[in-house]
Design an enzyme around this catalytic site. Structure first.
Site, PDB file in Angstrom:
ATOM      1  N   ASP A   1     -10.991  -0.533 -24.240  1.00 59.18           N
ATOM      2  CA  ASP A   1     -11.173  -0.582 -22.789  1.00 59.18           C
ATOM      3  C   ASP A   1     -11.237   0.798 -22.161  1.00 59.18           C
ATOM      4  OD1 ASP A   1     -11.202  -3.262 -22.405  1.00 59.18           O
ATOM      5  OD2 ASP A   1      -9.094  -3.446 -21.894  1.00 59.18           O
TER       6      ASP A   1
ATOM      7  N   GLU B   1       3.354  -7.431   8.745  1.00 61.33           N
ATOM      8  CA  GLU B   1       3.458  -5.964   8.720  1.00 61.33           C
ATOM      9  C   GLU B   1       4.256  -5.468   7.524  1.00 61.33           C
ATOM     10  OE1 GLU B   1       1.780  -3.709  10.752  1.00 61.33           O
ATOM     11  OE2 GLU B   1       0.847  -5.668  10.944  1.00 61.33           O
TER      12      GLU B   1
ATOM     13  N   ARG C   1      -3.811  -9.735 -20.206  1.00 61.18           N
ATOM     14  CA  ARG C   1      -4.783  -9.440 -21.266  1.00 61.18           C
ATOM     15  C   ARG C   1      -4.230  -8.488 -22.314  1.00 61.18           C
ATOM     16  NH1 ARG C   1      -8.016  -5.409 -20.780  1.00 61.18           N
ATOM     17  NH2 ARG C   1      -9.927  -6.511 -21.348  1.00 61.18           N
TER      18      ARG C   1
ATOM     19  N   PRO D   1       0.820  -1.224   0.000  1.00 60.23           N
ATOM     20  CA  PRO D   1       0.000   0.000   0.000  1.00 60.23           C
ATOM     21  C   PRO D   1       0.851   1.270   0.000  1.00 60.23           C
ATOM     22  CG  PRO D   1      -0.318  -1.270   2.050  1.00 60.23           C
ATOM     23  CD  PRO D   1       0.631  -2.046   1.204  1.00 60.23           C
TER      24      PRO D   1
END
Ligand code: ADE
Length: 263
Positions: free
Chosen positions: A169, A116, A154, A89
């Site tokens: 897309d 963690e 893809r 993150p």
């Protein structure tokens, strides 16, 4: 393209990659996916892969040595230079431009953390970049790695049956996709927009572009800078705002500023 995933749950990624477009890319030889478990490179009876954080605090931190030995084995398995990406993150947010960049790599190594995180020294020494799939915390990098594998697979030449579909897309041209409809034409939930059945390709393309512009302006104003849109797009967006759909989309019927973004 070859992707190696380093994870305490390598089978998870293999499962994710067995279906749909990613599975087909594998069958067609466009993508080879390999899972690696750092526990297989850990020492001792307990094959320990983590320890408590210095400085205190909750959770465990992944040890340098099992990960380093695992990455060494990954490199030795194939001489092609690999881009090493740590899913976290704290990373730079993934977007379609980054997906395109990764899809062009010959070889990608995705490192998944648990607990963690990973000892920072390993990241400094071994990782080329850190990527996040969004501003929320998952319990490990595996789902994030599966997202990268899918998005990259893809885009491999020949992975999609209709070569057009990747080009059309969402995000490929910086805008959201237009709405899609299929049979039946008449349904109790409403009709299909008449223009889509006109057979007039220029009108259809124009309608789709207008829908893409309108949706992006309404839902993701951060993606659209009206000032830099080509004049033809600006005109289409104004037309959409003034259309019944555009007027209705804004709570007070005001066509002008996009509504406040939630969050
Ligand atoms: N690992 C945990 N949370 C993540 C996130 N949001 N993106 C990428 N990897 C993660």
């Amino acid at each position: 393209m070859r992707i190696d995933v380093v994870s305490l749950f390598p089978d998870f990624i293999a499962q994710c990659a067995a279906f749909g477009v990613v599975g087909r890319a594998g069958e067609r030889g466009l993508l080879s996916l390999h899972g690696w478990n750092p526990r297989d490179h850990a020492e001792g009876n307990y094959r320990r892969v983590d320890d408590r954080p210095f400085g205190g605090g909750p959770g465990m931190v992944m040890l340098i040595d099992p990960l380093r030995a695992c990455l060494r084995a990954v490199r030795e398995a194939d001489p092609a230079p690999a881009r090493v990406v740590y899913m976290s993150p704290q990373g730079r947010p993934l977007d379609q431009a980054k997906v395109r960049e990764l899809a062009a790599c010959e070889r990608l190594v995705l490192l998944c953390g648990r607990y963690e995180g990973v000892d920072e020294r390993l990241l400094q020494a071994e990782v080329d970049e850190e990527l996040s799939i969004g501003d929320y915390v998952l319990s490990g990098g595996e789902l994030a790695a599966a997202v990268v594998v899918d998005a990259v697979a893809r885009l491999q030449d020949g992975a999609l049956n209709d070569a057009e579909s990747a080009v059309q897309d969402s995000f490929e041209d910086g805008l959201l996709d237009c709405p899609h409809y299929t049979r039946p034409v008449d349904h109790e939930l409403g009709p299909v927009p008449e223009v889509l059945m006109s057979g007039n390709h220029a009108r259809i393309a124009r309608w789709r572009r207008m829908q893409s512009l309108g949706r992006t302006w309404l839902r993701r104003p951060d993606l659209i800078d009206e000032a830099t849109l080509p004049a033809a797009d600006r005109a289409l967006l104004e037309e959409w705002k003034a259309s019944p759909e555009g007027v209705q989309a804004l709570p007070d019927g005001r066509a002008g500023e996009p509504p406040e973004q939630a969050g």
